[in-house]
Design a protein around this motif. Structure first.
Motif, PDB file in Angstrom:
ATOM      1  N   LEU A   1       2.945 -12.031   2.150  1.00 21.55           N
ATOM      2  CA  LEU A   1       2.016 -11.049   1.570  1.00 21.55           C
ATOM      3  C   LEU A   1       2.789  -9.876   0.978  1.00 21.55           C
ATOM      4  N   ALA A   2       3.808  -9.426   1.691  1.00 15.43           N
ATOM      5  CA  ALA A   2       4.626  -8.311   1.194  1.00 15.43           C
ATOM      6  C   ALA A   2       5.327  -8.696  -0.106  1.00 15.43           C
ATOM      7  N   ARG A   3       5.753  -9.950  -0.177  1.00 16.16           N
ATOM      8  CA  ARG A   3       6.417 -10.435  -1.391  1.00 16.16           C
ATOM      9  C   ARG A   3       5.436 -10.445  -2.569  1.00 16.16           C
ATOM     10  N   ALA A   4       4.184 -10.790  -2.301  1.00 12.09           N
ATOM     11  CA  ALA A   4       3.171 -10.792  -3.361  1.00 12.09           C
ATOM     12  C   ALA A   4       2.975  -9.385  -3.914  1.00 12.09           C
ATOM     13  N   VAL A   5       3.061  -8.389  -3.042  1.00 16.16           N
ATOM     14  CA  VAL A   5       2.939  -6.992  -3.486  1.00 16.16           C
ATOM     15  C   VAL A   5       4.125  -6.615  -4.351  1.00 16.16           C
ATOM     16  N   SER A   6       5.331  -6.953  -3.900  1.00  8.41           N
ATOM     17  CA  SER A   6       6.533  -6.568  -4.645  1.00  8.41           C
ATOM     18  C   SER A   6       6.605  -7.247  -6.001  1.00  8.41           C
ATOM     19  N   ARG A   7       5.995  -8.429  -6.113  1.00  8.94           N
ATOM     20  CA  ARG A   7       5.980  -9.153  -7.391  1.00  8.94           C
ATOM     21  C   ARG A   7       4.820  -8.713  -8.282  1.00  8.94           C
ATOM     22  N   GLY A   8       3.921  -7.906  -7.728  1.00 13.93           N
ATOM     23  CA  GLY A   8       2.810  -7.410  -8.532  1.00 13.93           C
ATOM     24  C   GLY A   8       1.632  -8.357  -8.609  1.00 13.93           C
ATOM     25  N   VAL A   9       1.585  -9.344  -7.719  1.00 16.10           N
ATOM     26  CA  VAL A   9       0.489 -10.310  -7.736  1.00 16.10           C
ATOM     27  C   VAL A   9      -0.739  -9.727  -7.060  1.00 16.10           C
TER      28      VAL A   9
ATOM     29  N   VAL B   1      -3.282  -5.897   0.485  1.00 15.77           N
ATOM     30  CA  VAL B   1      -2.431  -6.626   1.424  1.00 15.77           C
ATOM     31  C   VAL B   1      -2.367  -5.888   2.755  1.00 15.77           C
ATOM     32  N   SER B   2      -2.286  -4.584   2.699  1.00 17.30           N
ATOM     33  CA  SER B   2      -2.250  -3.779   3.920  1.00 17.30           C
ATOM     34  C   SER B   2      -3.510  -4.016   4.741  1.00 17.30           C
ATOM     35  N   ARG B   3      -4.645  -4.044   4.074  1.00 20.28           N
ATOM     36  CA  ARG B   3      -5.929  -4.279   4.747  1.00 20.28           C
ATOM     37  C   ARG B   3      -5.968  -5.681   5.360  1.00 20.28           C
ATOM     38  N   LYS B   4      -5.508  -6.680   4.597  1.00 18.46           N
ATOM     39  CA  LYS B   4      -5.508  -8.061   5.099  1.00 18.46           C
ATOM     40  C   LYS B   4      -4.613  -8.202   6.330  1.00 18.46           C
ATOM     41  N   ILE B   5      -3.426  -7.604   6.271  1.00 13.98           N
ATOM     42  CA  ILE B   5      -2.494  -7.684   7.395  1.00 13.98           C
ATOM     43  C   ILE B   5      -3.098  -7.017   8.626  1.00 13.98           C
ATOM     44  N   SER B   6      -3.712  -5.859   8.433  1.00 13.73           N
ATOM     45  CA  SER B   6      -4.305  -5.130   9.538  1.00 13.73           C
ATOM     46  C   SER B   6      -5.406  -5.935  10.204  1.00 13.73           C
ATOM     47  N   ARG B   7      -6.281  -6.508   9.404  1.00 15.47           N
ATOM     48  CA  ARG B   7      -7.407  -7.270   9.957  1.00 15.47           C
ATOM     49  C   ARG B   7      -6.932  -8.554  10.638  1.00 15.47           C
ATOM     50  N   LEU B   8      -5.968  -9.230  10.016  1.00 12.01           N
ATOM     51  CA  LEU B   8      -5.442 -10.455  10.628  1.00 12.01           C
ATOM     52  C   LEU B   8      -4.744 -10.140  11.940  1.00 12.01           C
ATOM     53  N   SER B   9      -3.990  -9.060  11.937  1.00 11.11           N
ATOM     54  CA  SER B   9      -3.249  -8.661  13.135  1.00 11.11           C
ATOM     55  C   SER B   9      -4.179  -8.445  14.307  1.00 11.11           C
ATOM     56  N   SER B  10      -5.281  -7.734  14.056  1.00 13.02           N
ATOM     57  CA  SER B  10      -6.232  -7.470  15.143  1.00 13.02           C
ATOM     58  C   SER B  10      -6.894  -8.756  15.615  1.00 13.02           C
TER      59      SER B  10
END
Length: 89
Positions: free
Chosen positions: A58-66, A72-81
């Motif tokens: 997911l972080a790579r998708a952000v760095s590539r501009g996808v 992505v931050s929201r998705k990671i947070s929700r998945l983490s919980s």
């Protein structure tokens, strides 16, 4: 339809970039699906390993501009919980 040489080249570049971004987005979705499946199966260890694999993707998708950083931050947070909840339950 593009008429000038520069417009034709721009069309080619856009098509190439679209194909690359589509592949990247598909790859991210695959990783997310693996996490979702692990969460639904109730296997805490599998969910954690799938989540650890998905996070850098997911972080790579952000760095590539996808994808957008906040998305992505929201998705990671929700998945983490949700992964933590599988471990607790």
């Amino acid at each position: 339809m593009a008429n000038t040489p520069s417009a034709k080249k721009a069309t080619r570049k856009i098509a190439r970039r679209t194909a690359i971004n589509k592949a990247r987005r598909s790859r991210v979705r695959t990783f997310l699906r693996k996490v979702e499946e692990a969460i639904l199966s109730g296997d805490a260890e599998a969910a954690k390993t799938a989540f650890r694999a998905a996070e850098p993707e997911l972080a790579r998708a952000v760095s590539r501009g996808v994808m957008h950083r906040n998305t992505v931050s929201r998705k990671i947070s929700r998945l983490s919980s949700r992964v933590k909840a599988v471990g607790a339950a």
